[in-house]
Design an enzyme around this catalytic site. Structure first.
Site, PDB file in Angstrom:
ATOM      1  N   HIS A  47       0.862  -1.217  -0.078  1.00 45.92           N
ATOM      2  CA  HIS A  47      -0.093  -0.118  -0.037  1.00 45.92           C
ATOM      3  C   HIS A  47       0.794   1.260   0.037  1.00 45.92           C
ATOM      4  O   HIS A  47       1.411   1.645   0.966  1.00 45.92           O
ATOM      5  CB  HIS A  47      -0.874   0.088   1.225  1.00 45.92           C
ATOM      6  CG  HIS A  47      -2.042   0.932   1.086  1.00 45.92           C
ATOM      7  ND1 HIS A  47      -3.203   0.434   0.326  1.00 45.92           N
ATOM      8  CD2 HIS A  47      -2.137   2.366   1.310  1.00 45.92           C
ATOM      9  CE1 HIS A  47      -4.121   1.622   0.426  1.00 45.92           C
ATOM     10  NE2 HIS A  47      -3.655   2.522   0.949  1.00 45.92           N
ATOM     11  N   ASP A  49       0.452   5.093  -1.225  1.00 46.14           N
ATOM     12  CA  ASP A  49      -0.289   6.091  -1.754  1.00 46.14           C
ATOM     13  C   ASP A  49       0.052   7.235  -2.890  1.00 46.14           C
ATOM     14  O   ASP A  49      -0.542   8.329  -2.705  1.00 46.14           O
ATOM     15  CB  ASP A  49      -1.181   6.744  -0.519  1.00 46.14           C
ATOM     16  CG  ASP A  49      -2.539   6.348  -0.251  1.00 46.14           C
ATOM     17  OD1 ASP A  49      -3.411   6.163  -1.055  1.00 46.14           O
ATOM     18  OD2 ASP A  49      -2.643   5.988   1.235  1.00 46.14           O
ATOM     19  N   GLU A 145      -8.511   1.486  -3.402  1.00 46.47           N
ATOM     20  CA  GLU A 145      -8.943   1.607  -1.812  1.00 46.47           C
ATOM     21  C   GLU A 145     -10.297   2.209  -1.604  1.00 46.47           C
ATOM     22  O   GLU A 145     -10.493   3.528  -2.065  1.00 46.47           O
ATOM     23  CB  GLU A 145      -7.999   2.327  -1.171  1.00 46.47           C
ATOM     24  CG  GLU A 145      -8.232   2.740   0.373  1.00 46.47           C
ATOM     25  CD  GLU A 145      -7.107   3.313   1.211  1.00 46.47           C
ATOM     26  OE1 GLU A 145      -6.338   3.903   0.607  1.00 46.47           O
ATOM     27  OE2 GLU A 145      -7.075   2.898   2.250  1.00 46.47           O
ATOM     28  N   HIS A 172     -13.424   2.086   2.604  1.00 45.91           N
ATOM     29  CA  HIS A 172     -12.465   3.186   3.095  1.00 45.91           C
ATOM     30  C   HIS A 172     -13.066   3.447   4.333  1.00 45.91           C
ATOM     31  O   HIS A 172     -13.752   2.423   5.062  1.00 45.91           O
ATOM     32  CB  HIS A 172     -12.101   4.188   2.256  1.00 45.91           C
ATOM     33  CG  HIS A 172     -10.991   5.079   2.883  1.00 45.91           C
ATOM     34  ND1 HIS A 172     -11.094   6.419   3.242  1.00 45.91           N
ATOM     35  CD2 HIS A 172      -9.695   4.623   2.745  1.00 45.91           C
ATOM     36  CE1 HIS A 172      -9.846   6.690   3.736  1.00 45.91           C
ATOM     37  NE2 HIS A 172      -8.969   5.466   3.431  1.00 45.91           N
ATOM     38  N   HIS A 223      -9.390  -1.590   6.775  1.00 44.49           N
ATOM     39  CA  HIS A 223     -10.390  -0.466   6.823  1.00 44.49           C
ATOM     40  C   HIS A 223     -11.946  -0.935   7.438  1.00 44.49           C
ATOM     41  O   HIS A 223     -12.813  -0.519   7.844  1.00 44.49           O
ATOM     42  CB  HIS A 223     -10.603   0.397   5.700  1.00 44.49           C
ATOM     43  CG  HIS A 223      -9.480   1.335   5.679  1.00 44.49           C
ATOM     44  ND1 HIS A 223      -9.789   2.551   6.408  1.00 44.49           N
ATOM     45  CD2 HIS A 223      -8.550   1.572   4.672  1.00 44.49           C
ATOM     46  CE1 HIS A 223      -8.422   3.172   5.960  1.00 44.49           C
ATOM     47  NE2 HIS A 223      -7.761   2.591   5.174  1.00 44.49           N
ATOM     48  N   HIS A 244      -2.774  -3.132   4.692  1.00 47.92           N
ATOM     49  CA  HIS A 244      -1.884  -1.846   5.376  1.00 47.92           C
ATOM     50  C   HIS A 244      -2.740  -1.762   6.910  1.00 47.92           C
ATOM     51  O   HIS A 244      -3.333  -0.696   6.949  1.00 47.92           O
ATOM     52  CB  HIS A 244      -1.975  -0.584   4.861  1.00 47.92           C
ATOM     53  CG  HIS A 244      -3.229   0.133   4.312  1.00 47.92           C
ATOM     54  ND1 HIS A 244      -4.196  -0.522   3.580  1.00 47.92           N
ATOM     55  CD2 HIS A 244      -3.569   1.300   4.808  1.00 47.92           C
ATOM     56  CE1 HIS A 244      -5.149   0.380   3.438  1.00 47.92           C
ATOM     57  NE2 HIS A 244      -4.923   1.650   4.152  1.00 47.92           N
ATOM     58  N   ASP A 357       1.730   2.145   3.590  1.00 52.71           N
ATOM     59  CA  ASP A 357       0.823   3.339   3.650  1.00 52.71           C
ATOM     60  C   ASP A 357       1.588   4.648   3.475  1.00 52.71           C
ATOM     61  O   ASP A 357       1.279   5.779   3.805  1.00 52.71           O
ATOM     62  CB  ASP A 357       0.012   3.231   4.824  1.00 52.71           C
ATOM     63  CG  ASP A 357      -1.403   3.888   4.975  1.00 52.71           C
ATOM     64  OD1 ASP A 357      -1.601   4.426   3.763  1.00 52.71           O
ATOM     65  OD2 ASP A 357      -2.053   3.880   5.853  1.00 52.71           O
TER      66      ASP A 357
HETATM   67 ZN   LIG Z   1      -6.016   3.326   3.921  1.00 51.04          ZN
END
Ligand SMILES: [Zn+2]
Length: 425
Positions: A47, A49, A145, A172, A223, A244, A357
């Site tokens: 993961h 971003d 995500e 999410h 999540h 993550h 993350d």
């Molecule tokens: Zn996340």
């Protein structure tokens, strides 16, 4: 992506530089072994971003500092092989435009990769990850995500698969039309009960998971609520992943996993990819966040009412509110190692990997500020007596073996027709 609305702390570059400078001076046998092993190993990050940051502010990833925690020079220093670029669709898009946002970030990811054909290649399978390593390139995968981005359509989900997406994080921070989320833990008036709508997965949500299994789309339970984890494990025909999330036994926050969940995910052939956010790693950081949230809660609630219907103004106001409570304490980087060792103790050495993350958390630990520092994980695991084979598993082989099991499920279900399930209100 976790809590981008927090102000980002200034990355202490000096600390990172000092750590790098210290290693040649303290070079010994373990350091040399770690370097060789890390060079050879496939290093997966489940993961990252970067796309969301590049969508906010385009930058050439060949340039150092392109995003907070990622660029090609730092990825090379970190020995990174295969990051999952997060196709992160914020909860706000649930009101409209979620699939469009997903396809825009897929397009962005492809533009990034196509812009650097010597250094990067898109990867969609275990074979393509290994081929990228052989070719000395960064193999970029995509994970969606926020399940709301399929807009309640299995057809849209199938098109996302065809576009190259290989996992979907079912929710999410928002509960969608078919799966409950654990919610936005970083909001000062957070109440998990508000996110319980289906009590886990709805009937359509179960169809989504089963169709993901047929497609070879990895089911990601980061999540989601605890009840959703239970439902996913009951219905999924393939092993599942937490892309993550870290361990609740060490940092007792709702985005992390209980030992029981870790055991059940592992028993079904799944993997837990450790999140590097300090809030996920360290009880001290989580406690600080809870105390600070309690302090600002009355003002937060007032702002929520004041900016009703204007999410941008609310976000700006709450960001300012957070910045008034002081700097969040950050975890020492060795906490990452503690979480890895915890999963190994609880569920065995085949169940753990890395899901940093980076670019999604505002608070990476001190000493693991960005992708360039990943070799420290290898060295520390060796220093603590873990075997080279085990360290390679943690770095990437566990994920590859898991992904191969998902691919095998796809092959096993090849004769099954596409699901005709339709979402109804
Ligand atoms: Zn996340």
């Amino acid at each position: 992506m976790t809590a981008r609305r927090h102000p980002r702390p200034v990355v202490p570059l000096l600390a990172a530089a000092a750590a790098l400078a210290a290693s040649p001076a303290g070079a010994d046998d373990v350091t040399a072994r770690a370097r060789a092993l890390h060079r050879e190993a496939i290093v997966v990050d489940a993961h990252l971003d970067a796309p969301d940051q590049l969508a906010d502010k385009w930058a050439d990833v060949a340039r150092r500092g392109a995003t907070d925690h990622f660029d090609l020079p730092r990825a090379a220093e970190g020995g990174l092989t295969a990051p999952f670029f997060s196709i992160y669709v914020a909860a706000g898009y649930a009101a409209g435009g979620a699939a469009r946002r997903a396809f825009e970030l897929i397009d962005l990811t492809r533009r990034v990769v196509d812009g650097h054909p010597k250094e990067m290649v898109l990867a969609t399978s275990t074979a393509e990850i290994r081929a990228a390593k052989q070719a000395g390139k960064l193999g970029v995968l995509m994970g969606l995500e926020g399940g709301h981005a399929i807009e309640d359509s299995l057809g849209v989900m199938r098109e996302l698969y065809r576009a190259g997406v290989r996992y979907i994080t079912l929710t999410h921070t928002n509960t969608n039309h078919w799966a409950d989320s654990s919610g936005p833990f970083y909001e000062a008036d957070f109440d998990p009960k508000r996110y319980v709508v289906h009590g886990g997965l709805s009937a359509f949500g179960r169809e989504v998971v089963k169709e993901m299994n047929r497609l070879g789309m990895i089911v990601d339970i980061s999540h989601v609520s605890d009840a959703t984890v239970d439902d996913v494990l009951a219905v999924s025909r393939a092993p599942v992943m937490a892309s993550h999330s870290s361990c609740r036994a060490i940092a007792d926050m709702p985005r992390n996993l209980t030992d029981d969940q870790i055991k059940r995910i592992a028993a079904a052939g799944g993997v837990v990819m450790i999140n590097f956010g300090s809030t996920f790693l360290d009880q001290k950081t989580w406690d600080w966040l809870k105390t600070a949230a309690a302090k600002i809660r009355p003002e937060w609630i007032r702002l929520r009412a004041k900016h009703k219907g204007n999410p941008a103004a609310f976000a700006a106001a709450t960001t300012a509110l957070w910045s008034g409570v002081g700097a969040r304490p950050r975890a020492p980087w060795t906490k990452v190692i503690e979480h890895i060792e915890h999963v190994i103790r609880v569920a065995g050495e085949d169940a753990v990997g890395l899901g940093t993350d980076y670019d999604g958390v505002p608070d990476p630990p001190i000493g693991l500020e960005d992708v360039s520092l990943l070799p420290k994980v290898t060295e520390e695991l060796l220093r603590r007596g873990h075997s080279e084979a085990r360290v390679k598993k943690v770095l990437g082989e566990n994920f590859l073996a898991f992904f191969a099991r998902v691919e095998a499920t796809r092959a096993r279900l090849a004769k099954e027709p596409p699901s005709a399930a339709v979402y109804r209100k």
